[in-house]
Scaffold this motif. Structure first.
Motif, PDB file in Angstrom:
ATOM      1  N   VAL A 293       1.094  -1.244  -0.476  1.00 29.12           N
ATOM      2  CA  VAL A 293      -0.266   0.096  -0.158  1.00 29.12           C
ATOM      3  C   VAL A 293       0.394   1.284  -0.158  1.00 29.12           C
ATOM      4  O   VAL A 293       0.588   1.742  -0.998  1.00 29.12           O
ATOM      5  CB  VAL A 293      -0.725   0.121   1.366  1.00 29.12           C
ATOM      6  N   GLN A 294       1.851   1.299   0.836  1.00 28.19           N
ATOM      7  CA  GLN A 294       2.647   2.445   0.823  1.00 28.19           C
ATOM      8  C   GLN A 294       3.547   2.423  -0.406  1.00 28.19           C
ATOM      9  O   GLN A 294       3.397   3.386  -1.163  1.00 28.19           O
ATOM     10  CB  GLN A 294       4.147   2.176   2.211  1.00 28.19           C
ATOM     11  N   ALA A 295       4.027   1.511  -0.858  1.00 26.68           N
ATOM     12  CA  ALA A 295       4.581   1.450  -2.439  1.00 26.68           C
ATOM     13  C   ALA A 295       3.689   2.689  -3.355  1.00 26.68           C
ATOM     14  O   ALA A 295       3.610   2.577  -4.356  1.00 26.68           O
ATOM     15  CB  ALA A 295       5.068   0.286  -2.669  1.00 26.68           C
ATOM     16  N   THR A 296       2.450   2.227  -3.500  1.00 25.21           N
ATOM     17  CA  THR A 296       0.961   2.088  -4.197  1.00 25.21           C
ATOM     18  C   THR A 296       0.752   3.680  -4.449  1.00 25.21           C
ATOM     19  O   THR A 296       0.692   4.686  -5.434  1.00 25.21           O
ATOM     20  CB  THR A 296      -0.170   1.574  -4.919  1.00 25.21           C
ATOM     21  N   TYR A 297       0.964   4.113  -2.839  1.00 24.04           N
ATOM     22  CA  TYR A 297       0.884   5.808  -2.691  1.00 24.04           C
ATOM     23  C   TYR A 297       2.098   6.001  -3.016  1.00 24.04           C
ATOM     24  O   TYR A 297       2.294   7.632  -3.710  1.00 24.04           O
ATOM     25  CB  TYR A 297       0.108   6.131  -1.688  1.00 24.04           C
ATOM     26  N   ASP A 298       3.342   5.955  -2.453  1.00 23.25           N
ATOM     27  CA  ASP A 298       4.297   6.205  -3.105  1.00 23.25           C
ATOM     28  C   ASP A 298       4.079   6.782  -4.620  1.00 23.25           C
ATOM     29  O   ASP A 298       4.771   7.810  -4.851  1.00 23.25           O
ATOM     30  CB  ASP A 298       5.369   5.853  -2.843  1.00 23.25           C
ATOM     31  N   ALA A 299       3.815   5.218  -4.711  1.00 27.92           N
ATOM     32  CA  ALA A 299       4.033   5.961  -6.982  1.00 27.92           C
ATOM     33  C   ALA A 299       3.048   6.837  -7.540  1.00 27.92           C
ATOM     34  O   ALA A 299       3.477   7.690  -8.460  1.00 27.92           O
ATOM     35  CB  ALA A 299       3.798   4.408  -7.603  1.00 27.92           C
ATOM     36  N   ALA A 300       1.836   6.999  -6.872  1.00 29.33           N
ATOM     37  CA  ALA A 300       0.858   8.241  -7.138  1.00 29.33           C
ATOM     38  C   ALA A 300       1.898   9.763  -7.005  1.00 29.33           C
ATOM     39  O   ALA A 300       1.255  10.583  -7.323  1.00 29.33           O
ATOM     40  CB  ALA A 300      -0.266   7.866  -6.086  1.00 29.33           C
ATOM     41  N   LEU A 301       2.205   9.497  -5.551  1.00 27.79           N
ATOM     42  CA  LEU A 301       2.613  10.925  -5.176  1.00 27.79           C
ATOM     43  C   LEU A 301       4.160  11.479  -5.554  1.00 27.79           C
ATOM     44  O   LEU A 301       3.802  12.427  -6.251  1.00 27.79           O
ATOM     45  CB  LEU A 301       3.078  11.057  -3.222  1.00 27.79           C
ATOM     46  N   ASP A 302       4.787   9.967  -6.453  1.00 26.43           N
ATOM     47  CA  ASP A 302       5.876  10.766  -7.296  1.00 26.43           C
ATOM     48  C   ASP A 302       5.084  11.269  -8.590  1.00 26.43           C
ATOM     49  O   ASP A 302       5.854  12.198  -8.993  1.00 26.43           O
ATOM     50  CB  ASP A 302       6.326   9.341  -8.314  1.00 26.43           C
ATOM     51  N   ARG A 303       4.680  10.808  -8.778  1.00 28.83           N
ATOM     52  CA  ARG A 303       3.489  11.812 -10.035  1.00 28.83           C
ATOM     53  C   ARG A 303       2.895  13.164  -9.687  1.00 28.83           C
ATOM     54  O   ARG A 303       3.360  13.707 -10.602  1.00 28.83           O
ATOM     55  CB  ARG A 303       2.120  10.942 -10.648  1.00 28.83           C
ATOM     56  N   ILE A 304       2.713  13.467  -8.959  1.00 24.58           N
ATOM     57  CA  ILE A 304       2.438  14.523  -8.254  1.00 24.58           C
ATOM     58  C   ILE A 304       3.412  15.529  -8.416  1.00 24.58           C
ATOM     59  O   ILE A 304       3.126  16.940  -8.654  1.00 24.58           O
ATOM     60  CB  ILE A 304       1.258  14.322  -6.733  1.00 24.58           C
ATOM     61  N   PHE A 305       4.766  15.115  -7.568  1.00 22.47           N
ATOM     62  CA  PHE A 305       5.596  16.344  -7.492  1.00 22.47           C
ATOM     63  C   PHE A 305       6.479  16.277  -8.508  1.00 22.47           C
ATOM     64  O   PHE A 305       7.206  17.021  -8.474  1.00 22.47           O
ATOM     65  CB  PHE A 305       6.156  15.652  -6.068  1.00 22.47           C
ATOM     66  N   GLU A 306       6.373  14.937  -9.471  1.00 22.61           N
ATOM     67  CA  GLU A 306       7.574  15.417 -10.864  1.00 22.61           C
ATOM     68  C   GLU A 306       6.200  16.547 -11.547  1.00 22.61           C
ATOM     69  O   GLU A 306       7.031  17.618 -11.713  1.00 22.61           O
ATOM     70  CB  GLU A 306       6.949  14.159 -12.290  1.00 22.61           C
TER      71      GLU A 306
END
Length: 309
Positions: A293-306
């Motif tokens: 779950v953490q890895a999935t939210y991390d991937a989505a947040l990476d998109r936000i801050f990219e």
């Protein structure tokens, strides 16, 4: 970290701590501001802000989702919209109740009545007669402006697919609570021994008081929601996972949603989309598979801050 915080909030805190992002949690975690340099990004509820406004609105409207997917030829469960009569006859029409009764008559196995917007299976009712229907409608309209009516179908399996950028990040089935008979105890006794008493409210007395034959499995609820006692079971690679992921991705691509949880159900051997949720809630799954779950939210947040760079 405050005790009792949702897993969603904890995941955002961890991500921000690891990426030197200032985080400000307000409204008991329902509003989160994430600041990096001059940029600020918000999370609201379970939505981290990756989706466009129109995709978000479509996904959060069960009737609109079904209509859009039908246009695309994506198999889905139909959801018929009815607006609260308190909005006036010029909005709802004069024959809204007749329309509801007609749907009930067309579906002798019953209908499911639920708010047009919302998640977690709250205020969801099964109606098999007009009295059931009226109780459900009164309950939902007491606190909302719209409801949907869907045909009650025998769901053979329900799977949730978490989609990010057209890729299946997590795929799991929802296993409903059940008991196995021993040939001596009633369904009520078996459920009580398993600590599942509160799941029995929707079962008829004749079912509860009947002895369950040895080796036979009995489901305790028709609901697949994790809040109703279902357990998330991760799916291994294979035909079922591939079929569910493809259907979910097709649905996500058509409405243009980037990050979503999509429920698909198998009815009469055919997979169909049940709902799309723009807010990705993984509280139940996170207690069993926190790293995933953490890895999935991390991937989505990476998109936000990219995007914010």
């Amino acid at each position: 970290m405050a005790g009792g915080e949702r897993i969603f909030v904890q995941a955002i805190r961890r991500y921000c701590a690891e990426h030197d992002i200032a985080v400000d949690v307000r409204a008991s975690g329902w509003l989160i501001a994430m600041r990096k340099g001059a940029r600020c990004r918000f999370a609201f509820g379970y939505d981290i802000g990756l989706n466009s406004a129109i995709a978000h609105r479509l996904a959060n409207d069960k009737s609109a989702t079904a209509e859009a997917l039908e246009m695309a030829g994506v198999p889905c469960v139909p959801h018929h919209l009815f607006l609260n009569p308190s909005m006036g006859v010029h909005v709802t029409g004069a024959d809204w109740r007749q329309g509801m009764l007609a749907l009930l008559a067309q579906n002798p196995q019953g209908v499911v009545v639920k708010p047009n917007e919302g998640t977690s299976g709250r205020a969801v009712f099964k109606a098999t007669n007009s009295d059931d229907l009226d109780r459900a409608v009164t309950e939902i309209f007491s606190s909302g402006l719209g409801l949907v009516i869907a045909p009650y179908v025998e769901i053979e399996d329900e799977v949730r697919v978490i989609v990010l950028d057209g890729k299946p990040m997590i795929v799991y089935r929802k296993e409903r609570p059940s008991v196995v008979g021993d040939g001596m105890q009633t369904l009520r006794e078996l459920a009580s021994a398993a600590g599942q008493d509160r799941r029995l409210r929707e079962l008829a007395a004749r079912e509860l008081n009947a002895i369950v034959p040895k080796g036979e499995r009995r489901l305790l609820t028709w609901r697949h929601n994790l809040d109703a006692g279902a357990k998330p079971i991760l799916l291994d690679e294979g035909e079922v996972r591939a079929d569910c992921a493809k259907l979910a991705i097709d649905a996500a691509n058509f409405i243009g949603i980037t990050f979503a949880s999509i429920d698909v159900v198998r009815v009469d051997g055919i997979w169909r989309v049940l709902e799309i949720n723009s807010g990705v809630m993984m509280e139940g799954l996170g207690r069993l598979h926190p790293g995933l779950v953490q890895a999935t939210y991390d991937a989505a947040l990476d998109r936000i801050f990219e995007t914010a760079h």
